[in-house]
Design an enzyme around this catalytic site. Structure first.
Site, PDB file in Angstrom:
ATOM      1  CB  ALA A   1     -24.978 -47.015  -2.599  1.00 38.27           C
TER       2      ALA A   1
ATOM      3  CG  HIS B   1     -28.128 -39.326   2.843  1.00 39.79           C
ATOM      4  ND1 HIS B   1     -27.554 -40.560   2.726  1.00 39.79           N
ATOM      5  CD2 HIS B   1     -28.704 -39.310   4.072  1.00 39.79           C
ATOM      6  CE1 HIS B   1     -27.765 -41.257   3.843  1.00 39.79           C
ATOM      7  NE2 HIS B   1     -28.466 -40.525   4.654  1.00 39.79           N
TER       8      HIS B   1
ATOM      9  CB  SER C   1     -25.479 -52.123   4.425  1.00 41.55           C
ATOM     10  OG  SER C   1     -25.188 -50.773   4.714  1.00 41.55           O
TER      11      SER C   1
END
Ligand SMILES: [Zn+2]
Length: 247
Positions: free
Chosen positions: A24, A123, A195
């Site tokens: 992101a 995704h 992350s």
């Protein structure tokens, strides 16, 4: 910072095959929210006592479609996001002849919009909409909605959804293998704006057997699966905008 940029430039220059693994944080400079930062989508949901893992799940969509498809009020994101310097750099590098492979957790299509040709979307994507019953495809601007504002197929009343992976859903068959294959066959791995906390991100990078690993992320990451050679704690686009494109 200057030395880090020179180092990154050097790695990119000497590499033949670059795997760019992004999350992101790659799109925040295009105005899209990430998940876990202060302004992140999940942070905002949790402020309202909403559990993202429940609210963004397939089960919730099927059981509470009205609630699931209700527009959320933190819709500050631009209607038509544009690629930023990060997306543009990678696309330009490929255009100059470098073998750049992008494996992304994002569904926004900004790498393709910038011109990248090899993009694996782990995704799914938010540009393709289909009926869950019959598979009919609907362009975004022509999605029919019922009187409760739920997108539904007029043929069989099936829910029309974006082709993105929700909590509780598996990745598309083949996608993971393709990503592994590309990572395993690269000599430089750049992990950016993620992350690495979500499956399959953390397991995928283990397949890298090349020489250098670079992390570009605003907060430092603890990575055990690969040895990191260079860490840059700056925004991704800003970092790439300091590099010169020459394959
Ligand atoms: Zn249908």
């Amino acid at each position: 910072m200057k030395n880090q940029i020179e180092q990154l430039q050097h790695y990119i220059h000497q590499s033949k095959k670059i795997a760019f693994f992004g999350g992101a944080g790659v799109s925040t400079e295009s105005g899209l929210p990430d998940y876990r930062s202060q302004e992140g989508t999940y942070t905002k949901m949790e402020e309202k006592q909403l559990n993202p893992k429940i609210r963004m799940s397939k089960r919730f969509m099927l059981e509470n479609p009205e609630e699931f498809f209700k527009p959320r009020d933190n819709q500050t994101k631009p209607l038509i996001p544009e690629p930023n310097a990060g997306h543009r750099f990678l696309a330009e590098l490929e255009k100059q002849g470098k073998d750049v492979r992008i494996i992304t957790q994002n569904v926004d299509g900004l790498h393709q919009k910038a011109g990248s040709k090899l993009v694996v979307e782990l995704h799914g994507n938010n540009r393709h909409f289909y009926c869950m019953e019959c598979g009919r495809e609907y362009p975004y601007n022509e999605i029919p909605r019922d009187d409760t504002n739920v997108p539904r197929c007029p043929i069989d009343n099936g829910i029309i959804r974006a082709d993105v992976i929700l909590f509780g859903e598996n990745l598309k068959p083949g996608i993971l293998d393709r990503a592994k294959e590309l990572i395993a066959d690269s000599d430089l791995l750049i992990i950016a704006g993620t992350s690495l906390s979500v499956y399959p991100a953390k397991t995928l990078i283990r397949h890298f057997t090349g020489s250098e690993v670079v992390v570009i992320n605003q907060s430092p990451l603890k990575i055990k699966d690969v040895q990191v050679d260079l860490t840059i704690t700056e925004p991704v686009g800003e970092t790439f905008s300091k590099l010169t494109v020459h394959a």
